[in-house]
Design an enzyme around this catalytic site. Structure first.
Site, short mmCIF file in Angstrom:
data_model
loop_
_atom_site.label_atom_id
_atom_site.label_comp_id
_atom_site.label_asym_id
_atom_site.label_seq_id
_atom_site.Cartn_x
_atom_site.Cartn_y
_atom_site.Cartn_z
N ARG A 25 0.82 -1.22 0.00
CA ARG A 25 0.00 0.00 0.00
C ARG A 25 0.85 1.27 0.00
O ARG A 25 0.45 2.30 0.54
CB ARG A 25 -0.97 0.01 1.18
N ARG A 29 -2.42 7.06 0.48
CA ARG A 29 -2.64 7.07 1.92
C ARG A 29 -1.87 8.12 2.69
O ARG A 29 -2.41 9.12 3.09
CB ARG A 29 -2.29 5.71 2.53
N ARG A 38 -6.12 13.54 -3.93
CA ARG A 38 -7.29 12.94 -3.32
C ARG A 38 -8.39 13.98 -3.06
O ARG A 38 -9.57 13.66 -3.08
CB ARG A 38 -6.85 12.31 -2.00
N ASP A 74 -7.26 -0.87 -7.13
CA ASP A 74 -7.84 -1.50 -5.94
C ASP A 74 -8.26 -2.92 -6.29
O ASP A 74 -8.56 -3.22 -7.45
CB ASP A 74 -9.04 -0.71 -5.42
N TYR A 151 -15.99 -9.19 0.56
CA TYR A 151 -16.64 -7.89 0.30
C TYR A 151 -17.95 -8.06 -0.46
O TYR A 151 -18.92 -7.36 -0.19
CB TYR A 151 -15.69 -6.96 -0.47
O1 CP3 Z 1 0.17 0.62 -2.83
C1 CP3 Z 1 -1.03 0.84 -2.98
O2 CP3 Z 1 -1.76 1.41 -2.16
C2 CP3 Z 1 -1.56 0.44 -4.30
C3 CP3 Z 1 -2.96 0.52 -4.41
C4 CP3 Z 1 -3.88 -0.29 -3.54
C5 CP3 Z 1 -5.08 0.23 -3.02
N1 CP3 Z 1 -5.78 -0.80 -2.49
C6 CP3 Z 1 -5.50 1.66 -3.08
C7 CP3 Z 1 -6.50 2.17 -2.12
C8 CP3 Z 1 -3.82 -1.66 -3.21
C9 CP3 Z 1 -2.70 -2.66 -3.43
C10 CP3 Z 1 -5.04 -1.96 -2.56
C11 CP3 Z 1 -5.39 -3.32 -2.13
C12 CP3 Z 1 -6.58 -3.52 -1.29
N2 CP3 Z 1 -7.77 -2.84 -1.32
C13 CP3 Z 1 -6.71 -4.57 -0.36
C14 CP3 Z 1 -5.66 -5.63 -0.10
C15 CP3 Z 1 -4.51 -5.14 0.69
C16 CP3 Z 1 -4.82 -4.89 2.11
O3 CP3 Z 1 -4.52 -3.78 2.58
O4 CP3 Z 1 -5.32 -5.80 2.79
C17 CP3 Z 1 -7.98 -4.45 0.23
C18 CP3 Z 1 -8.55 -5.35 1.30
C19 CP3 Z 1 -8.65 -3.37 -0.40
C20 CP3 Z 1 -10.05 -2.89 -0.17
C21 CP3 Z 1 -10.10 -1.48 0.24
N3 CP3 Z 1 -9.84 -0.41 -0.58
C22 CP3 Z 1 -10.40 -0.97 1.53
C23 CP3 Z 1 -10.71 -1.82 2.73
C24 CP3 Z 1 -10.31 0.43 1.48
C25 CP3 Z 1 -10.66 1.44 2.53
C26 CP3 Z 1 -9.67 1.55 3.61
C27 CP3 Z 1 -8.25 1.91 3.16
O5 CP3 Z 1 -7.91 3.08 3.12
O6 CP3 Z 1 -7.51 0.99 2.86
C28 CP3 Z 1 -9.93 0.75 0.16
C29 CP3 Z 1 -9.71 2.10 -0.35
C30 CP3 Z 1 -8.36 2.39 -0.90
N4 CP3 Z 1 -7.67 1.58 -1.77
C31 CP3 Z 1 -7.61 3.55 -0.64
C32 CP3 Z 1 -6.43 3.44 -1.42
C33 CP3 Z 1 -5.32 4.43 -1.56
C34 CP3 Z 1 -8.02 4.71 0.30
C35 CP3 Z 1 -9.23 5.45 -0.16
C36 CP3 Z 1 -8.92 6.77 -0.85
O7 CP3 Z 1 -7.77 7.03 -1.22
O8 CP3 Z 1 -9.87 7.52 -1.06
#
Ligand code: CP3
Length: 341
Positions: A25, A29, A38, A74, A151
């Site tokens: 990730r 973030r 964002r 995602d 999910y």
């Molecule tokens: O390095 C990276 O961040 C690459 C991109 C990436 C995202 N999601 C962007 C994202 C990756 C590799 C993921 C994977 C992901 N997404 C997983 C598996 C990895 C893990 O952490 O367990 C899961 C379970 C998700 C589902 C998901 N997406 C959730 C639960 C959330 C909300 C909570 C959070 O912030 O993680 C997201 C949203 C999300 N995906 C964000 C980002 C940068 C944050 C929301 C935003 O930016 O508005």
């Protein structure tokens, strides 16, 4: 040819001067430059616009110089492509207004054409490869079928995914049908990503640890193995399961190039359970990045000694937390780059 090939070497099990490092990730973030974007664009716009997705992917590389980039996207783009509506609600997370709870719901779920539904991901890969200019490899990823089922059935995040587990145990036939549809879509998706230019793929089984070891085999591992079988000759595959230390043996013997470990499993145990021969990735407690930078460096150095510098990829044990100070993330990366035996 990729100029910095430490990550690819570690995936092949080759000897390296120091282990490679990236952070799960890492794109998004906690980065100020990400928070700027964002404010302007909602989540799926960021994912679906190749200019934005590629920019967010390279931001951490520019700032810290990790040894690999991971494409900003995602795991939930897969259910979306399968005609399951997914929203990303600010301060809430994923929300699926029409969760899958019956055979009838399931019958509406499609195995889509990847180019039609997810072509924007391939465009983002092309654009990211241009920006990276072969400096470091690019990782593509997908959620495991089980984690995506969580999910799709629960309809939102959860601490224990009781509805998802309940669905598997009360309607196993429907659960397996959904898992197979997700698996088929994921295989086609990851193959398309490799074709578009990613150098490795990682499967995130973030919720595998919710299942008992037996149920894990039936509802998660069987499907991950299908994905590894289909992909391993096209690109190196990394399998990561949060809370899945009990499955490390299968993971090590699966044909995957590397196995991810979370912070609740020691390096010694992980080496023991995987038979000592496969490349391991992990496993710094993400909350440990809240320690002072000097302490982080000390702990990272010790972690490399514990895993050994070869057949090892330095990473966190799960995704980076949003509240990590940028200088602490830098200490994590720098400690690896400064590592000497
Ligand atoms: O390095 C990276 O961040 C690459 C991109 C990436 C995202 N999601 C962007 C994202 C990756 C590799 C993921 C994977 C992901 N997404 C997983 C598996 C990895 C893990 O952490 O367990 C899961 C379970 C998700 C589902 C998901 N997406 C959730 C639960 C959330 C909300 C909570 C959070 O912030 O993680 C997201 C949203 C999300 N995906 C964000 C980002 C940068 C944050 C929301 C935003 O930016 O508005």
């Amino acid at each position: 040819m990729i100029k910095n090939d430490l990550f690819l070497k570690a995936l092949k099990g080759e000897t390296v001067e120091r282990p490679p490092v990236w952070m799960m990730r890492q794109a998004g973030r906690y980065l100020p430059e990400f928070m700027e974007l964002r404010k302007k664009y909602d989540f799926f716009t960021r994912c679906q616009t190749p200019e934005l997705a590629s920019e967010i992917t390279v931001q951490p590389i520019r700032r810290y110089g990790m040894d690999a980039a991971i494409l900003f996207s995602d795991i939930l783009v897969i259910p979306q492509a399968m005609d399951i509506e997914v929203q990303m609600k600010p301060n809430f997370g994923p929300y699926l207004p029409n969760p899958i709870r019956s055979q009838e719901d399931l019958d509406k779920v499609i195995v889509p054409d990847i180019q039609d539904t997810l072509g924007y991901v391939m465009d983002a890969i092309t654009m990211t490869k241009e920006k990276l200019n072969d400096e470091v490899p690019l990782i593509g990823f997908a959620g495991s079928p089980w984690t995506l089922l969580c999910y799709c059935v629960e309809g939102q995040g959860s601490k224990s995914f009781d509805k998802a587990r309940g669905f598997c145990f009360t309607q196993p036939k429907a659960a397996h049908e959904l898992l197979q549809k997700i698996t088929d879509t994921t295989i086609a998706y990851l193959k398309a990503k490799v074709k578009a230019g990613v150098n490795a793929v990682q499967i995130f089984d973030s919720w595998g640890g919710m299942l008992s070891p037996q149920d894990y085999q039936e509802f998660s591992w069987n499907y991950i193995q299908q994905i590894v079988d289909a992909l391993k000759d096209e690109a190196p595959v990394i399998v990561f399961g949060k809370g899945c230390w009990f499955a490390l043996k299968e993971m090590a013997n699966s044909g995957a190039s590397a196995v991810g470990v979370d912070w609740t499993c020691s390096a010694q145990n992980a080496r023991y359970l995987t038979g000592g021969n496969v490349t391991l990735q992990g496993n710094f407690d993400p909350a440990r990045l809240l320690s002072p930078p000097e302490k982080i460096k000390e702990m990272v150095t010790q972690m490399i000694r514990d895993f050994g510098k070869d057949k090892y990829i330095v990473n966190l044990g799960h995704g980076i937390l949003p509240n990590i100070p940028v200088e602490n993330a830098k200490a994590f990366i720098d400690a690896v780059k400064e590592y000497k035996e």
